[in-house]
Design an enzyme around this catalytic site. Sequence first.
Site, PDB file in Angstrom:
ATOM      1  N   GLY A  23     104.001   5.525   2.904  1.00 57.73           N
ATOM      2  CA  GLY A  23     103.971   6.590   1.906  1.00 57.73           C
ATOM      3  C   GLY A  23     105.048   7.602   2.201  1.00 57.73           C
ATOM      4  O   GLY A  23     105.726   7.541   3.227  1.00 57.73           O
ATOM      5  N   LEU A  24     105.212   8.530   1.304  1.00 56.54           N
ATOM      6  CA  LEU A  24     106.243   9.556   1.446  1.00 56.54           C
ATOM      7  C   LEU A  24     105.975  10.455   2.643  1.00 56.54           C
ATOM      8  O   LEU A  24     104.837  10.584   3.106  1.00 56.54           O
ATOM      9  CB  LEU A  24     106.303  10.418   0.181  1.00 56.54           C
ATOM     10  CG  LEU A  24     106.797   9.745  -1.106  1.00 56.54           C
ATOM     11  CD1 LEU A  24     106.554  10.660  -2.295  1.00 56.54           C
ATOM     12  CD2 LEU A  24     108.275   9.382  -0.993  1.00 56.54           C
ATOM     13  N   SER A  25     107.030  11.085   3.129  1.00 54.37           N
ATOM     14  CA  SER A  25     106.877  12.109   4.158  1.00 54.37           C
ATOM     15  C   SER A  25     105.981  13.223   3.617  1.00 54.37           C
ATOM     16  O   SER A  25     106.146  13.667   2.484  1.00 54.37           O
ATOM     17  CB  SER A  25     108.249  12.687   4.520  1.00 54.37           C
ATOM     18  OG  SER A  25     108.122  13.703   5.488  1.00 54.37           O
ATOM     19  N   GLY A  26     105.001  13.631   4.415  1.00 55.66           N
ATOM     20  CA  GLY A  26     104.086  14.673   3.976  1.00 55.66           C
ATOM     21  C   GLY A  26     102.874  14.166   3.219  1.00 55.66           C
ATOM     22  O   GLY A  26     102.023  14.959   2.815  1.00 55.66           O
ATOM     23  N   SER A  27     102.775  12.856   3.039  1.00 54.75           N
ATOM     24  CA  SER A  27     101.637  12.306   2.291  1.00 54.75           C
ATOM     25  C   SER A  27     100.353  12.304   3.110  1.00 54.75           C
ATOM     26  O   SER A  27      99.253  12.247   2.555  1.00 54.75           O
ATOM     27  CB  SER A  27     101.946  10.883   1.809  1.00 54.75           C
ATOM     28  OG  SER A  27     102.184  10.020   2.913  1.00 54.75           O
ATOM     29  N   GLY A  28     100.497  12.356   4.429  1.00 55.19           N
ATOM     30  CA  GLY A  28      99.315  12.373   5.291  1.00 55.19           C
ATOM     31  C   GLY A  28      99.126  11.117   6.119  1.00 55.19           C
ATOM     32  O   GLY A  28      98.055  10.909   6.700  1.00 55.19           O
ATOM     33  N   SER A  84     100.339  10.044   9.108  1.00 59.02           N
ATOM     34  CA  SER A  84     100.047  10.235  10.538  1.00 59.02           C
ATOM     35  C   SER A  84      98.683  10.878  10.742  1.00 59.02           C
ATOM     36  O   SER A  84      97.947  10.498  11.662  1.00 59.02           O
ATOM     37  CB  SER A  84     101.134  11.098  11.193  1.00 59.02           C
ATOM     38  OG  SER A  84     102.368  10.404  11.229  1.00 59.02           O
ATOM     39  N   SER A  98     108.419   3.518   5.812  1.00 55.24           N
ATOM     40  CA  SER A  98     108.766   2.128   5.450  1.00 55.24           C
ATOM     41  C   SER A  98     108.996   2.007   3.948  1.00 55.24           C
ATOM     42  O   SER A  98     108.196   1.396   3.237  1.00 55.24           O
ATOM     43  CB  SER A  98     107.704   1.134   5.929  1.00 55.24           C
ATOM     44  OG  SER A  98     106.397   1.525   5.603  1.00 55.24           O
TER      45      SER A  98
END
Length: 199
Positions: free
Chosen positions: A34-39, A41, A108
């Site tokens: 998913g996009l950076s900041g999507s959650g 991690s 990814s």
Amino acid sequence: MSKATNITWHEAAVTKSNRRVQNGHGSCVLWFTGLSGSGKSTIANAVSSELYRHGINEYVLDGDNIRHGLNRDLGFSDHDRTENIRRIGEVAKLFVDSGTVVTTAFISPFRSDRDQVRVLFEKDEFIEVYVKCPLDECERRDPKQLYVKARRGEIKDFTGIDSPYEEPEHPEITIRSDLLTVEEAVEQIFQYMQEKNII
């Protein structure tokens, strides 16, 4: 760089099945994309914590952490992104062979790269978890201030801004992180793993 040709695969005395029996649970890779900041991690680590609490062997492979070590020689060009994911796929396969449930949190962005990783695994071992979140919400969160820097032109080839993100077409699990709490996301993932008799 030339490739080695005088190598032979050596079969291990202790198999993946042996380890799974000893552990009392299955093994798989939960591939968060998913996009950076999507959650990604945040949810991956929450899943890992819950697995640990249940006595299940687990490990998290996080994008930033891997780039501090194994993949520190890679940048963010399309070629380097592909190589980054290839390496992570091979590492994740080793964890699955060890009988571990491994969660990976990587943008990814390219569908073909994720598909190349998928073919490394047996049926039900690769679980693609699409953490779906609108771009504007990811930018609003922007925990590392990366979108701000990308909009200023300080970061090049940033996914969602000047580099594409290709959404999964048939992910095993889709998490709407703008609508669900972390706890609800973990519950959804656990339910899937239980249905597949992994845990």
